[in-house]
Design an enzyme around this catalytic site. Structure first.
Site, PDB file in Angstrom:
ATOM      1  N   ASP A  30       0.956  -1.004  -0.134  1.00 38.52           N
ATOM      2  CA  ASP A  30      -0.040  -0.102  -0.019  1.00 38.52           C
ATOM      3  C   ASP A  30       0.984   1.204  -0.036  1.00 38.52           C
ATOM      4  O   ASP A  30       1.855   1.221   0.654  1.00 38.52           O
ATOM      5  CB  ASP A  30      -1.017  -0.104   1.218  1.00 38.52           C
ATOM      6  N   ILE A  31       0.565   2.275  -0.848  1.00 40.47           N
ATOM      7  CA  ILE A  31       1.564   3.385  -0.981  1.00 40.47           C
ATOM      8  C   ILE A  31       1.304   4.382   0.305  1.00 40.47           C
ATOM      9  O   ILE A  31       2.204   5.080   0.568  1.00 40.47           O
ATOM     10  CB  ILE A  31       0.876   4.384  -2.235  1.00 40.47           C
ATOM     11  N   ASN A  86     -12.975  -3.045   2.583  1.00 46.45           N
ATOM     12  CA  ASN A  86     -13.634  -2.009   2.952  1.00 46.45           C
ATOM     13  C   ASN A  86     -14.708  -1.879   1.749  1.00 46.45           C
ATOM     14  O   ASN A  86     -14.396  -2.090   0.629  1.00 46.45           O
ATOM     15  CB  ASN A  86     -12.709  -0.730   2.865  1.00 46.45           C
ATOM     16  N   GLY A  92     -14.634   3.837   3.858  1.00 49.61           N
ATOM     17  CA  GLY A  92     -13.259   4.295   3.601  1.00 49.61           C
ATOM     18  C   GLY A  92     -13.002   3.901   2.289  1.00 49.61           C
ATOM     19  O   GLY A  92     -11.908   3.783   1.937  1.00 49.61           O
ATOM     20  N   GLN A  93     -13.636   2.852   1.643  1.00 47.27           N
ATOM     21  CA  GLN A  93     -13.345   2.402   0.255  1.00 47.27           C
ATOM     22  C   GLN A  93     -13.187   3.660  -0.882  1.00 47.27           C
ATOM     23  O   GLN A  93     -14.110   4.552  -1.054  1.00 47.27           O
ATOM     24  CB  GLN A  93     -14.457   1.554  -0.456  1.00 47.27           C
ATOM     25  N   SER A  94     -11.867   3.791  -1.429  1.00 52.13           N
ATOM     26  CA  SER A  94     -11.721   4.896  -2.334  1.00 52.13           C
ATOM     27  C   SER A  94     -11.359   4.345  -3.551  1.00 52.13           C
ATOM     28  O   SER A  94     -11.261   5.261  -4.392  1.00 52.13           O
ATOM     29  CB  SER A  94     -10.570   5.696  -1.467  1.00 52.13           C
ATOM     30  N   HIS A  99     -10.310  -5.104  -3.328  1.00 49.92           N
ATOM     31  CA  HIS A  99      -8.606  -5.151  -2.772  1.00 49.92           C
ATOM     32  C   HIS A  99      -8.691  -5.620  -1.241  1.00 49.92           C
ATOM     33  O   HIS A  99      -9.705  -5.031  -0.588  1.00 49.92           O
ATOM     34  CB  HIS A  99      -8.012  -3.933  -2.976  1.00 49.92           C
ATOM     35  N   LEU A 100      -8.093  -6.536  -1.120  1.00 53.96           N
ATOM     36  CA  LEU A 100      -8.150  -6.993   0.541  1.00 53.96           C
ATOM     37  C   LEU A 100      -6.670  -6.455   1.216  1.00 53.96           C
ATOM     38  O   LEU A 100      -5.834  -6.598   0.730  1.00 53.96           O
ATOM     39  CB  LEU A 100      -7.925  -8.461   0.508  1.00 53.96           C
ATOM     40  N   HIS A 101      -7.080  -5.527   2.054  1.00 55.16           N
ATOM     41  CA  HIS A 101      -6.208  -5.098   3.030  1.00 55.16           C
ATOM     42  C   HIS A 101      -5.531  -6.212   3.911  1.00 55.16           C
ATOM     43  O   HIS A 101      -6.251  -6.887   4.798  1.00 55.16           O
ATOM     44  CB  HIS A 101      -6.552  -4.057   4.028  1.00 55.16           C
TER      45      HIS A 101
END
Ligand code: AMP
Ligand code: ZN
Length: 113
Positions: A30-31, A86, A92-94, A99-101
């Site tokens: 993640d960036i 999310n 908070g999904q952007s 995608h799985l954190h």
């Protein structure tokens, strides 16, 4: 999806720090990491989010957790890590490519914020 950021990352048109890939998934750092390990695991297939997913995507949705477990094992964070999808802007999904954190490497509070 030509205008999807994560599809571009899979295609190598946007740079990323690759962590893992196979025929179904791609994983990268993640960036804006929220923990010492913060990896995103994404399906190669463009799925918007869990609520838009079809039954045929069920295996893929679960499989991302197995990839997360493999990465957690490799990083020695199996004592405690968290996997999060999310769903929707309110959570908070952007980015609207599933995608799985994978978060770990520090104490994780519960309930999450
Ligand atoms: P979410 O807020 O659940 O949609 O998660 C999107 C995640 O993607 C956030 O944690 C961002 O920091 C991350 N992100 C956005 N752009 C990039 C990028 N170019 N490379 C890596 N991670 C990114
Ligand atoms: Zn996409």
């Amino acid at each position: 999806m030509t205008d999807c950021l994560f599809c571009k990352i899979i295609a190598g048109r946007v740079p990323s720090k690759k962590v893992y890939e196979d025929d179904k998934t791609f994983a990268f750092e993640d960036i804006n990491p929220q923990a010492p390990t913060h990896v995103l695991i994404i399906p190669r297939k463009h799925v918007v989010d869990i609520k838009e997913a079809k039954e045929e995507d069920a295996e893929l949705i679960g499989y991302c957790h197995l990839v997360a477990a493999k990465i957690a094992r490799q990083r020695g964070i199996e004592n405690g890590y968290r996997t999060v999808y999310n769903v929707g802007p309110g959570a908070g999904q952007s980015v609207f490519h599933l995608h799985l954190h994978l978060l770990g490497g520090r104490k994780l509070a519960w309930p999450p914020g």
